[in-house]
Design a protein around this motif. Structure first.
Motif, PDB file in Angstrom:
ATOM      1  N   LYS A 664      57.956  45.744  37.259  1.00 54.06           N
ATOM      2  CA  LYS A 664      56.542  45.977  36.927  1.00 54.06           C
ATOM      3  C   LYS A 664      55.952  44.391  36.422  1.00 54.06           C
ATOM      4  N   VAL A 667      49.814  41.990  38.040  1.00 56.53           N
ATOM      5  CA  VAL A 667      49.141  41.900  39.260  1.00 56.53           C
ATOM      6  C   VAL A 667      47.793  40.904  39.032  1.00 56.53           C
ATOM      7  N   LYS A 668      47.096  41.109  38.190  1.00 53.08           N
ATOM      8  CA  LYS A 668      45.862  40.257  38.180  1.00 53.08           C
ATOM      9  C   LYS A 668      45.935  38.869  37.890  1.00 53.08           C
ATOM     10  N   LEU A 675      51.862  38.441  45.985  1.00 52.25           N
ATOM     11  CA  LEU A 675      51.736  39.624  45.923  1.00 52.25           C
ATOM     12  C   LEU A 675      52.187  40.450  47.325  1.00 52.25           C
ATOM     13  N   GLU A 708      40.650  47.959  39.762  1.00 54.20           N
ATOM     14  CA  GLU A 708      42.037  48.553  39.408  1.00 54.20           C
ATOM     15  C   GLU A 708      43.165  47.587  39.887  1.00 54.20           C
ATOM     16  N   ASN A 709      44.352  47.739  38.962  1.00 54.78           N
ATOM     17  CA  ASN A 709      45.412  46.846  39.376  1.00 54.78           C
ATOM     18  C   ASN A 709      45.941  47.311  40.790  1.00 54.78           C
ATOM     19  N   SER A 710      45.641  48.692  41.391  1.00 52.74           N
ATOM     20  CA  SER A 710      45.890  48.976  42.496  1.00 52.74           C
ATOM     21  C   SER A 710      45.355  48.365  43.599  1.00 52.74           C
ATOM     22  N   GLU A 711      44.164  47.965  43.442  1.00 56.71           N
ATOM     23  CA  GLU A 711      43.156  47.345  44.576  1.00 56.71           C
ATOM     24  C   GLU A 711      43.151  45.926  44.290  1.00 56.71           C
ATOM     25  N   TYR A 713      45.170  43.559  45.380  1.00 56.08           N
ATOM     26  CA  TYR A 713      45.736  43.075  46.500  1.00 56.08           C
ATOM     27  C   TYR A 713      44.474  42.959  47.792  1.00 56.08           C
ATOM     28  N   GLU A 714      43.993  44.268  47.954  1.00 59.43           N
ATOM     29  CA  GLU A 714      42.813  44.516  49.143  1.00 59.43           C
ATOM     30  C   GLU A 714      41.734  43.776  48.743  1.00 59.43           C
ATOM     31  N   TYR A 715      41.391  43.685  47.451  1.00 63.66           N
ATOM     32  CA  TYR A 715      40.197  42.791  46.975  1.00 63.66           C
ATOM     33  C   TYR A 715      40.385  41.398  47.136  1.00 63.66           C
TER      34      TYR A 715
END
Length: 732
Positions: A664, A667-668, A675, A708-711, A713-715
């Motif tokens: 864990k 990520v931000k 990443l 969101e955290n899950s987004e 990397y793509e961002y």
């Protein structure tokens, strides 16, 4: 010969006259000249009465220059100069004269004209036009000599239209249905000139607007701008702005705006909601296609309601508060914390912040008779307070069955009698050492009865926990042996904060001659493996070697023995930081009951402290990997210390660390290369420092709001980055 002599005498007489009178005169004036284009021309001018005068040529009120202008002396106060053009063009034609200044006065010669004859030159050049298909329009062209007259001939689409016409000329066209080229010819006795080629454009619908972008975004309105697309050869006069959103939010009606400028403000939006917006623009023929949708999320606002159904449960060991959490519509933002405010009498206590819709508070006695209320907080601020409740002890039932009342009285009397008998026996024996301690004092002492407990009641105390019992590496044990502090020297207080792996508690560390307030990191009780314990102690081992004013320093390590458990719980002892972590401090500056202003100079000092601490760690080959405002602490003087080294790694070779397993991670705050392939370097710590600076400038907002955290990397891989905070100066 006699004539030349006479002229020479007259010049001398004139010169003598000028010398005698001090008057400036022109002995030679420029003469009118007519010249064919491309030939040379020369004007002359002579002045008497001045010593080395500066003779200037002028044309149509403007000073003109000649690269080969010369001054010839004709006598002591007599000078001549010429203005020449080697290849005359139409623009050289005009009115010329020469000037000279003396004692603040300007003297001018008679003017002369240069007339340039050649092919015609255009005074009105045909311009591009845009027309509606089939609609009549006019084209204009004009040219002048000399010599005159000048005639004009039109060409349209490569074909001659009509015959020669006197200049100026207007060509009337009844209409075309496709784009066509045109030009005009001008003719006089010297030759023919051809104008530029113009184009008749056919008006069409405009293309879609481009570069739609958000200029400013507030809780309930947005300002956007765009670049107009191809106009369709017809000026754009207005644009229509359409807004779309989820079905549960109010959608503003389309906005019609005159252009330019190409920007508009749309109001009536809802806080913390997702919207899309697009634009279409109109010209004479109609609307363009719509631009691409631009997506945006309105900023958060303060919650609109207070939490409901605030209740409490009071016991001897703790006070539990519970309330109904607000839903997303009521929050109008992302929940940062619930703020619990309590007051005792007329004194309001320091507010407490909680993530969940409940709070467990130790030391319940301090809350007796207190008034408690709660409000919800987003990054913008806190909403209304709930209705306060009073913390009262549970009522104790005093109802005793009547038939047991007399039994209680009799038992009380019997107990009193037995106590009196024991006292009498003790007084008779003066003193007796019981197995439980010295029960009575000698005769003559002031007090009749006292009791001093002996060391133990035949019980065996558990041995002090040691590093040997943990099953950690010998290197780690050797590293921490000299900072191991016995558990009995610590008195733990209330919880200051909680994390994924444990909690931080206020404590007092007592030594033989002093005591100090400290903070103690305690591993969770449900973490029972040597691996997790070793990870906690490695953090302490890192900190043992640190010595820098902006890096938190280790005081010691203690081990808490747990009944029935094989392994003790490690406790890392750190300096007590009065103002807590930097993130909470920044939040309280905006969201606290009494918000306070943080000057830019203070924020910059925070950043400099973090930078100095991280530079120190980097020089010691330490990669932090979890730098964030929440992991920076503030002491009493508002000095920032970098802390929380739970994810840190020491680099023994090379300059990077590759994480071998997925865990864990924040990520931000993590750099893009970390990443993508779990690669960590000092440069990835620099990335996290940049995000931390953004936290400081926004006073504790969550990075990448709306993502969101899950987004993440793509961002980032698309090239998006954190936006400059609205109140952050460009140089910052």
């Amino acid at each position: 010969m006699s004539l030349l002599l006479g002229v020479f005498v007259l010049i001398l007489l004139g010169l003598d006259s000028a010398k005698a009178s001090g008057v400036v005169t022109f002995s030679r004036q420029p003469q009118n000249q007519t010249v064919t284009q491309g030939n040379a021309v020369r004007l002359g001018c002579a002045v008497m009465g001045l010593s080395e005068p500066d003779i200037v040529w002028r044309k149509d009120q403007s000073k003109v220059y000649s690269t080969d202008q010369m001054f010839l002396s004709l006598g002591e106060l007599h000078w001549e100069t010429f203005y020449s053009v080697r290849s005359v063009q139409q623009q050289d034609g005009g009115r010329y004269w020469c000037e000279v200044e003396s004692e603040g006065q300007t003297y001018s010669s008679e003017p002369a004209w240069i007339t340039v004859e050649g092919v015609p030159h255009f005074s009105l050049v045909p311009q591009d036009v845009a027309v509606v298909p089939g609609e009549a329009f006019n084209l204009s062209c004009a040219a002048v000599g000399p010599p005159d007259p000048v005639e004009v001939l039109w060409w349209l689409g490569g074909e001659q239209v009509g015959g020669p016409e006197p200049s100026p000329s207007t060509l009337h066209i009844t209409g075309v249905n496709s784009s066509v080229k045109f030009y005009c010819e001008a003719k006089n006795t010297r030759g023919i000139s051809v104008s530029r080629t113009g184009t008749v454009h056919i008006k069409v619908l405009p293309s879609a607007p481009e570069d739609l972008q958000v200029l400013s975004l507030e809780e309930n309105n947005i300002t956007v701008s765009w670049s107009p697309g191809f106009s369709g050869y017809s000026p754009l006069h207005s644009c229509s702005v359409q807004v779309s959103g989820p079905p549960w939010v109010r959608i503003p009606s389309p906005v019609q705006v005159l252009v330019p400028p190409h920007r508009v403000s749309v109001s009536g939006l809802r806080s913390h909601s997702d919207y899309s917006l697009r634009v279409s623009c109109w010209n004479q023929l109609g609307p363009s296609p719509h631009s691409d949708w631009i997506n945006f999320t309105t900023p958060e606002s303060v919650p609109m309601l207070a939490p409901r159904n605030l209740t409490f449960d009071l016991s001897d060991s703790q006070l539990i508060l519970r309330w109904v959490a607000l839903d997303e519509d009521e929050l109008q933002g992302k929940l940062q914390a619930y703020k619990v405010q309590w007051s005792l009498g007329s004194e309001t206590q320091e507010p407490l912040l909680f993530k969940d819709s409940s709070a467990v508070l130790s030391g319940p006695g301090r809350f007796l008779n207190a008034s408690v209320q709660v409000s919800a907080c987003t990054s913008v601020g806190c909403g209304p307070w709930s209705r306060p409740i009073q913390i009262l002890p549970k009522p104790v039932s005093l109802l005793v069955p009547r038939r047991h009342l007399w039994s209680g009285v009799l038992l009380g009397l019997l107990g009193a009698s037995a106590l009196g008998l024991m006292v009498a026996i003790g007084a008779h024996r003066r003193r007796k050492d019981s197995p439980f301690g010295s029960a009575f004092k000698p005769v003559g002492s002031d007090s009749l009865v006292s009791f001093s407990a002996a060391r133990s009641f035949n019980r065996t105390e558990p041995p002090e926990a040691s590093l040997d019992s943990l099953g950690v590496s010998a290197e780690l044990k050797a590293k921490l042996q000299d900072v191991l502090i016995p558990e009995r020297q610590l008195s733990l207080g209330h919880v200051l904060g909680k994390g994924e792996f444990g909690s931080v508690r206020e404590a007092v560390l007592k030594t033989e001659d002093s005591s100090q307030k400290v903070a103690v990191k305690v591993l969770k009780n449900d973490i029972t493996t040597s691996c997790d314990i070793e990870q906690c102690l490695k953090e302490a081992a890192y900190m043992k070697d640190f010595s820098h004013r902006n890096v938190i320093q280790l005081i010691g390590v203690s081990l808490h023995r747990r009944p029935g458990q094989r392994l003790p719980v490690p406790m890392v002892i750190l300096p007590f930081m009065k103002h807590g972590d930097l993130h909470t401090f920044l939040l309280l500056s905006r969201l606290g009951e009494n918000p306070f202003n943080l000057e830019l100079q203070t924020l910059v000092c925070f950043m400099l402290d973090v930078a100095r601490g991280m530079e120190y760690l980097s020089n010691k080959n330490i990669i932090h990997r979890d730098l964030a405002a929440r992991n920076c602490m503030l002491d009493e003087d508002l000095r920032v210390c970098v802390a929380d080294f739970g994810l840190s790694k020491r680099i023994y070779s090379g300059d990077y660390y590759r994480q071998g397993s997925v865990s864990k991670l924040p990520v931000k705050w993590i750099a893009l290369e970390s990443l993508s392939d779990n690669l960590y370097t000092s440069q990835s710590d620099v990335w996290a420092f940049g995000v931390t600076m953004w936290e400081v400038m926004t006073r504790g907002q969550t990075p990448y709001p709306g993502v969101e955290n899950s987004e993440i990397y793509e961002y980032l891989i698309k090239g998006e980055r954190l936006k400059r905070p609205p109140d952050c100066r460009p140089d910052m």
